[in-house]
Write an enzyme that holds these catalytic residues in place. Structure first.
Site, PDB file in Angstrom:
ATOM      1  N   GLU A  49       0.811  -1.214   0.000  1.00  0.00           N
ATOM      2  CA  GLU A  49       0.000   0.000   0.000  1.00  0.00           C
ATOM      3  C   GLU A  49       0.848   1.269   0.000  1.00  0.00           C
ATOM      4  OE1 GLU A  49      -0.559  -2.652   1.806  1.00  0.00           O
ATOM      5  OE2 GLU A  49      -2.652  -3.258   1.587  1.00  0.00           O
ATOM      6  N   PHE A 111     -11.082  -7.464  14.644  1.00  0.00           N
ATOM      7  CA  PHE A 111     -10.041  -7.919  13.718  1.00  0.00           C
ATOM      8  C   PHE A 111      -9.755  -6.826  12.682  1.00  0.00           C
ATOM      9  CE2 PHE A 111      -8.893 -10.127   9.699  1.00  0.00           C
ATOM     10  CZ  PHE A 111      -7.632 -10.537  10.097  1.00  0.00           C
ATOM     11  N   GLN A 112      -8.488  -6.483  12.533  1.00  0.00           N
ATOM     12  CA  GLN A 112      -8.028  -5.456  11.585  1.00  0.00           C
ATOM     13  C   GLN A 112      -8.654  -4.090  11.831  1.00  0.00           C
ATOM     14  OE1 GLN A 112      -8.107  -7.112   7.560  1.00  0.00           O
ATOM     15  NE2 GLN A 112      -6.077  -7.958   7.955  1.00  0.00           N
ATOM     16  N   LYS A 161     -17.548  -0.654   6.950  1.00  0.00           N
ATOM     17  CA  LYS A 161     -18.095  -1.646   6.022  1.00  0.00           C
ATOM     18  C   LYS A 161     -19.617  -1.533   5.927  1.00  0.00           C
ATOM     19  CE  LYS A 161     -17.164  -6.389   4.655  1.00  0.00           C
ATOM     20  NZ  LYS A 161     -16.553  -7.666   5.048  1.00  0.00           N
ATOM     21  N   MET A 473      24.323   8.459   0.614  1.00  0.00           N
ATOM     22  CA  MET A 473      24.239   9.776   1.233  1.00  0.00           C
ATOM     23  C   MET A 473      24.643   9.705   2.708  1.00  0.00           C
ATOM     24  SD  MET A 473      23.823  12.895   0.826  1.00  0.00           S
ATOM     25  CE  MET A 473      22.825  13.542  -0.514  1.00  0.00           C
TER      26      MET A 473
HETATM   27  C1  LIG Z   1      12.747   5.303   4.303  1.00  0.00           C
HETATM   28  C2  LIG Z   1      14.058   5.933   4.607  1.00  0.00           C
HETATM   29  N1  LIG Z   1      14.934   5.306   5.431  1.00  0.00           N
HETATM   30  C3  LIG Z   1      16.133   5.869   5.691  1.00  0.00           C
HETATM   31  C4  LIG Z   1      16.481   7.075   5.153  1.00  0.00           C
HETATM   32  C5  LIG Z   1      17.837   7.696   5.472  1.00  0.00           C
HETATM   33  N2  LIG Z   1      18.629   7.821   4.250  1.00  0.00           N
HETATM   34  C6  LIG Z   1      18.696   8.955   3.521  1.00  0.00           C
HETATM   35  S1  LIG Z   1      19.603   8.816   2.141  1.00  0.00           S
HETATM   36  C7  LIG Z   1      19.997   7.209   2.505  1.00  0.00           C
HETATM   37  C8  LIG Z   1      20.877   6.419   1.600  1.00  0.00           C
HETATM   38  C9  LIG Z   1      20.226   6.087   0.307  1.00  0.00           C
HETATM   39  O1  LIG Z   1      21.006   5.087  -0.299  1.00  0.00           O
HETATM   40  P1  LIG Z   1      20.756   4.715  -1.806  1.00  0.00           P
HETATM   41  O2  LIG Z   1      19.318   4.484  -2.056  1.00  0.00           O
HETATM   42  O3  LIG Z   1      21.680   3.631  -2.209  1.00  0.00           O
HETATM   43  O4  LIG Z   1      21.127   6.074  -2.556  1.00  0.00           O
HETATM   44  P2  LIG Z   1      22.551   6.798  -2.662  1.00  0.00           P
HETATM   45  O5  LIG Z   1      22.617   7.821  -1.587  1.00  0.00           O
HETATM   46  O6  LIG Z   1      23.606   5.746  -2.506  1.00  0.00           O
HETATM   47  O7  LIG Z   1      22.541   7.432  -4.012  1.00  0.00           O
HETATM   48  C10 LIG Z   1      19.392   6.815   3.708  1.00  0.00           C
HETATM   49  C11 LIG Z   1      19.540   5.503   4.335  1.00  0.00           C
HETATM   50  C12 LIG Z   1      15.532   7.694   4.330  1.00  0.00           C
HETATM   51  N3  LIG Z   1      15.741   8.885   3.773  1.00  0.00           N
HETATM   52  N4  LIG Z   1      14.347   7.094   4.063  1.00  0.00           N
END
Ligand SMILES: Cc1ncc(C[n+]2csc(CCOP(=O)(O)OP(=O)(O)O)c2C)c(N)n1
Ligand SMILES: [Mg+2]
Lengths: 564, 173
Positions: A49, A111-112, A161, A473
């Site tokens: 979802e 439930f749910q 529902k 990042m």
């Molecule tokens: C759902 C979620 N979990 C964690 C983060 C923290 N976060 C920000 S950028 C990043 C790294 C992203 O890695 P990747 O998708 O390989 O992209 P890259 O930076 O390597 O281009 C993370 C873990 C986030 N923004 N969103």
């Protein structure tokens, strides 16, 4: 005529102009789905979802229409939450419809059963619980109106529902919408326009900050006319990219944490900031205390709660931007700001030397090459949908958007996993667009199950995975601020080519710069979705960078090639 | 400083939750909050007392307006305003001290609403400080139980908080 709640719901949704919804069926939405066939609405079955909410969001951002997601009660509804919060932070108009247990079970931990309106209260513009069939008509109309008007945003309708199955004598009610607490005002105050005109006339170093509000209000032409008449340069936020063609002579580039250095310097030196549909997010201001110290500020925004929230402003025009600018324009006289424009231009040249694209070819595959080439071979006309991370910032820096609404990205929430489903939603809404996904190896895996949706629906999107083997990042922050202690960021990924093939789709691997062009053309020619696994340099960083909370002009710059 | 806001909201399930949730989410502390009917059917009136800076109160007002069920917000802080609080105080009162208490009740224009063998319930309305001082003088007698309503407020003069929105609101009600 006698109608069930489910039939009334569909008819009301269809009358809002909806032709597609994204969702997954469940016990509490069975009556709704059972009635769907009779209506001219296509249902895209998703795999999670969260994907449905992102698809609705991508659809909304690409088309400007309201996107609709549907989920069952309990886990179906809670799975929507990330997608709703993403849409909320970026002011994207979506309506989420969730089934709820029968009204007599509410409050008994059936439930749910979950308190969906409670859970989504702080991440929706508004939400509703319908427990009576009589409320459906008015609620659906109000919900779509709230979602799309003023500052857009997500609205959720939770419907029990029994309200879906109950039958009543019913005729569509179109009496004008009456909401005593929601009466958006779109017109600016005449006196404020004059005051703004005066401040603009006095400015020597004015600068427009263009945000997503420019796109929401469709004020692109008016903003450009303003800029041209007063010779005011334009900087864009991440979500404002595309609001002015990148090739426009007055366009400077992106501002903020990974904005261009000359743009951030221009902000710090400006004597007047014209903030249009942007909200001075901490990612664009850096240290608020030293932000644009020389500038008076005029804030154009439809949302009064944004005024003086992050940055104190001298004047606020709380109204629709398009209306405001078209009324403001006649008050302005043509101005010449060539010394200011020359000052800014002077700062660009120095940056160009640091640009990876201008480095001697070492044979290494940098993400910048990939994005640049995608830009080149799509002639800047693709609808780009990015995930979150380094690749997102490179996409923002190296893909030059010529048209509005051609960049879809999760800005405010920074939701990894956004890109693929949002792109599928965008493609569904704009079948003629060439849709490209730019995703990281990490984020792509969060929602890669939606490749099944692409396959089942026959939706063609072009997926470029910028595969650097890291949660890049975060690794960059560890590199710069945690003495290179790469804890929990190196990542082992599956073979993305095989993943694509397992879905009956096409996969391509690129490891050298010379292979990029061919891969892009192959992808463009392939009728179905293609996944390209770009094995890029692992430890490349995004520059320039303003560290969190640092002064905007204190940027960490890319070292010159000979120093690195 | 303390600000008094009068907020008119649609009388619907969950509206109090929306308002309370906003305070929590945006980090505001409520000193006092009272809710009840207004003169218009379908419209409830909330009186809120919040301790914060004028800038933050300005933010808060805009956030309140963002709630779809909020019809009007008035900051009464700088208006001449009638502010009232109601308290019921159960105080121990034996034969000997009863007269003394009754004199105090007289002076403060409070009312005795219940008499038992060794206690009284006293009701008092008034501004915050009046109630505070009444509670102070009763304390030596032994306060058994106390309940207070929180502040309700109304601007003096003939204007109404609702005047601008009267029509539409009653339509929707
Ligand atoms: C759902 C979620 N979990 C964690 C983060 C923290 N976060 C920000 S950028 C990043 C790294 C992203 O890695 P990747 O998708 O390989 O992209 P890259 O930076 O390597 O281009 C993370 C873990 C986030 N923004 N969103
Ligand atoms: Mg990565």
């Amino acid at each position: 005529m006698k109608k069930t709640g489910a039939q009334i719901l569909w008819e009301c949704i269809a009358r809002e102009g909806v032709d597609t919804i994204f969702g997954i069926i469940g016990g509490s939405t069975l009556p709704i789905y059972d009635a769907m066939e009779a209506f001219p609405i296509h249902h895209v079955m998703v795999r999670h979802e969260q994907g449905a909410a992102h698809m609705a969001d991508g659809y909304a951002r690409a088309t400007g229409k309201v996107g609709v997601a549907m989920a069952t009660s309990g886990p179906g509804a809670t799975n929507l939450v990330t997608g709703i919060a993403t849409a909320f932070m970026d002011s994207s108009p979506i309506v989420c419809i969730t089934g709820q247990v029968p009204s007599w079970f509410i409050g008994y931990d059936a439930f749910q059963e979950t308190d969906v309106t409670g859970i989504t209260l702080p991440i929706t513009k508004h939400n509703y619980l319908i427990s009576n069939v009589e409320e459906i008509n008015k609620t659906v109309r109000d919900a779509f109106y709230v979602a799309r008007s003023a500052r857009p945003g997500p609205v959720l309708i939770d419907i029990t529902k029994d309200a879906q199955t109950e039958e009543i004598e019913w005729e569509y009610d179109e009496t004008p919408i009456q909401m005593p607490g929601y009466r958006p005002d779109y017109s600016p105050v005449e006196g404020d326009l004059k005051q703004a005109a005066k401040m603009i006339a006095q400015a020597e170093r004015p600068l427009i900050l263009a945000g997503a509000g420019v796109l929401h209000s469709e004020a692109m032409q008016e903003m450009i006319a303003f800029a041209e008449k007063t010779q005011t340069p334009i900087a864009a936020t991440l979500l404002g990219l595309g609001s002015v063609p990148a090739s426009h002579p007055l366009y400077l580039g992106m501002m903020g944490m990974h904005g261009e250095s000359w743009v951030n310097q221009a902000i710090q030196e400006a004597d007047l900031l014209l903030a249009m549909g942007m909200r001075f997010d901490d990612r664009v201001t850096g240290n608020m205390a030293t932000y644009a110290p020389n500038a008076r500020k005029i804030h154009f925004d439809i949302d009064p709660s944004e005024i003086n929230k992050n940055v104190k402003v001298n004047l606020a025009l709380i109204a629709d931007l398009k209306i405001t600018l078209s009324q403001l324009l006649p008050h302005l006289s043509p101005t010449d700001h060539s010394p200011w424009l020359e000052t800014i231009n002077g700062k660009c040249e120095e940056s160009a030397q640091r640009d990876i694209l201008n480095w001697p070819d070492t044979g290494k595959l940098h993400a910048a090459h990939v994005i640049h080439d995608i830009w080149k071979y799509t002639e800047g006309k693709a609808l780009l949908v990015t995930d979150v991370g380094q690749h997102q910032m490179w996409a923002a820096q190296y893909y030059k958007h010529e048209k509005p609404n051609t960049l879809i990205t999760s800005g405010g929430l920074g939701t990894m996993g956004f890109a693929l489903p949002a792109a599928l939603g965008a493609k569904q809404g704009c079948p003629d667009a060439e849709v490209w996904v730019i995703a990281g190896d990490g984020g792509f895996q969060m929602t890669q199950a939606e490749l099944s949706t692409a396959a089942q629906e026959g939706l063609k999107v072009n997926v470029a995975i910028i595969n650097n083997g890291y949660l890049g990042m975060v690794r960059q922050w560890q590199d710069l601020f945690y003495e290179k202690r790469y804890t929990a960021t190196p990542m082992v990924s599956p073979d993305f080519v095989k993943i694509a093939e397992a879905h009956g789709l096409t996969g391509i691997r690129v490891t050298r710069r010379s292979e990029i062009e061919d891969a892009i053309h192959k992808t463009q020619e392939c009728p179905g979705t293609v996944v390209i696994d770009f094995r890029v340099e692992k430890e490349d960083n995004v520059y320039p960078m303003v560290s969190a909370g640092a002064d905007l002009h204190e940027m960490i710059r890319r070292p010159h090639p000979e120093q690195s | 400083m303390q600000h008094t806001l009068v907020t008119l909201v649609e009388d619907r399930p969950g509206v109090l939750n929306r308002v309370a949730s906003l305070f929590r989410r945006r980090g505001f502390n409520i000193e006092s909050l009272t809710v009840g009917h207004s003169e218009i059917p379908g419209v409830s009136r909330m009186t809120m007392v919040i301790d914060s800076t004028p800038q933050n109160i300005e933010r808060l007002i805009q956030y309140l307006y963002k709630l779809v069920n909020v019809i009007k917000v008035d900051d009464l802080t700088h208006e001449t305003t009638m502010m009232r609080n109601l308290a019921m105080i159960k105080v121990s009162a034996n034969e000997k001290r009863r007269m003394e208490i009754m004199q105090l009740v007289e002076i403060f224009r409070a009312r005795i609403v219940d008499v038992a063998n060794d206690s009284l319930i006293i009701e008092i309305t008034g501004a915050e400080d009046k109630i505070e001082s009444f509670v102070d003088v009763l304390r030596p007698f032994g306060i058994i139980e106390m309940v207070r309503t929180g502040v309700i407020a109304m601007a003096r003069g003939s204007s109404a908080a609702m005047s601008m929105v009267n029509q539409e609101a009653s339509l929707a009600a």
